[in-house]
Motif scaffolding. Sequence first.
Motif, mmCIF file in Angstrom:
data_model
loop_
_atom_site.group_PDB
_atom_site.id
_atom_site.type_symbol
_atom_site.label_atom_id
_atom_site.label_comp_id
_atom_site.label_asym_id
_atom_site.label_seq_id
_atom_site.Cartn_x
_atom_site.Cartn_y
_atom_site.Cartn_z
ATOM 1 N N ASN A 73 0.817 -1.183 0.083
ATOM 2 C CA ASN A 73 -0.011 -0.031 0.070
ATOM 3 C C ASN A 73 0.960 1.191 -0.136
ATOM 4 O O ASN A 73 1.866 1.081 0.308
ATOM 5 N N LEU A 74 0.299 2.647 -0.265
ATOM 6 C CA LEU A 74 1.076 3.633 -0.350
ATOM 7 C C LEU A 74 1.553 4.110 0.839
ATOM 8 O O LEU A 74 2.693 4.784 0.925
ATOM 9 N N ASN A 75 0.805 3.782 1.956
ATOM 10 C CA ASN A 75 1.486 4.451 3.311
ATOM 11 C C ASN A 75 2.713 3.730 3.769
ATOM 12 O O ASN A 75 3.489 4.195 4.397
ATOM 13 N N ALA A 124 -0.967 0.276 -5.981
ATOM 14 C CA ALA A 124 0.311 0.264 -5.614
ATOM 15 C C ALA A 124 0.731 -1.117 -5.239
ATOM 16 O O ALA A 124 1.907 -1.596 -5.176
ATOM 17 N N LYS A 125 -0.181 -1.820 -4.865
ATOM 18 C CA LYS A 125 0.047 -3.380 -4.587
ATOM 19 C C LYS A 125 0.797 -4.191 -5.911
ATOM 20 O O LYS A 125 1.494 -5.008 -5.608
ATOM 21 N N ASN A 127 -4.198 4.665 -6.152
ATOM 22 C CA ASN A 127 -4.929 3.871 -4.943
ATOM 23 C C ASN A 127 -3.959 2.784 -4.586
ATOM 24 O O ASN A 127 -2.838 2.510 -5.150
ATOM 25 N N ASP A 128 -4.335 1.887 -3.530
ATOM 26 C CA ASP A 128 -3.453 0.837 -2.708
ATOM 27 C C ASP A 128 -3.544 -0.436 -3.850
ATOM 28 O O ASP A 128 -2.616 -1.012 -3.831
#
Length: 318
Positions: free
Chosen positions: A244-246, A276-277, A272-273
């Motif tokens: 994820n982006l976090n 990103a994944k 979005n995540d």
Amino acid sequence: MSIPHIIDNHNGIGFSFEVLPPIKGNGISQLFNNIDQLMEFNPLFINITTHRSEMVYKCTHDGLYQKVTERSRPGTVAVAATIQHRYGITAVPHIICSGYSKIETEYALIDLNFLGITNLLVLRGDKAKHDSKFIANPDGHSHASDLQLQINDFNRGLFIDGTKMDINTGEKFTYGVAGYPEKHEEAPNQEIDIQWLKAKVDNGAEYIVTQMFFDNTKYFNFVKKCRKAGITVPIIPGIKPIVNLNQLTVLPKVFKVDIPTELVTKLMNCKNDISAKTVGIDWCIKQTHELMQNGVPSIHFYSHNAVQSVKNVVAQLF
């Protein structure tokens, strides 16, 4: 069979992965589900993390808050035994200094010995969340090298108080330790860090598993420096797919690792995540492929919260 022997007896480059014990109060079914997804690819072994107790505030029946000590993920020994029995695979529990006394470690070693679990990963462990720096348990070890000596004494039939065991305890413990391609955060420089690592190998560590990294050059340079320092044991690269982006900010902050600019740029272009994944999986596949081409002993995946991503990587390469 020790981890180096398992690796040596495997045809080609294999992989392993790491799991967390369930959060206190949760069942083990989700952990089994995660393991089931990776067992079809015949992993070499499974690591199980160990977690220290932390100080938390709990509300009492009269509405006041009381400071108590609580371990959020207990059960490492039981989980390791369950995995080894259920799946017939070598389980490698983490044995840590952080938050544990010498006698608690001794009891854990006795339990593991009874259960036939003889492979360990020996670590200092993280500092307590409420402390600004690592503080050892008053009756515990300050360094992984000290913890090694306790395990070595146990292997020789000696309890922590120096008394001898009455009977042969059976198969001896073998263990690995952690290595840091970008140096441990508390080491003054990488050369000193590698000197400390060499001391752990001299104490009996049979292999090294690295902290996660996202730039393979960091691993290759680390291995060269270790070999130059006289470290000859297998150095297993540990990697993790970003999910994820976090994690762009969390991973560097928590694990003190750099994320390459190319990967940062790709992630920052994600909306979005989910995307990103996908980027994380592609990068991990690229990393893993290059590591395999360069003949690493095996590859260890930090699969916490990333089981599906790890499965996608393994399905492409193993």
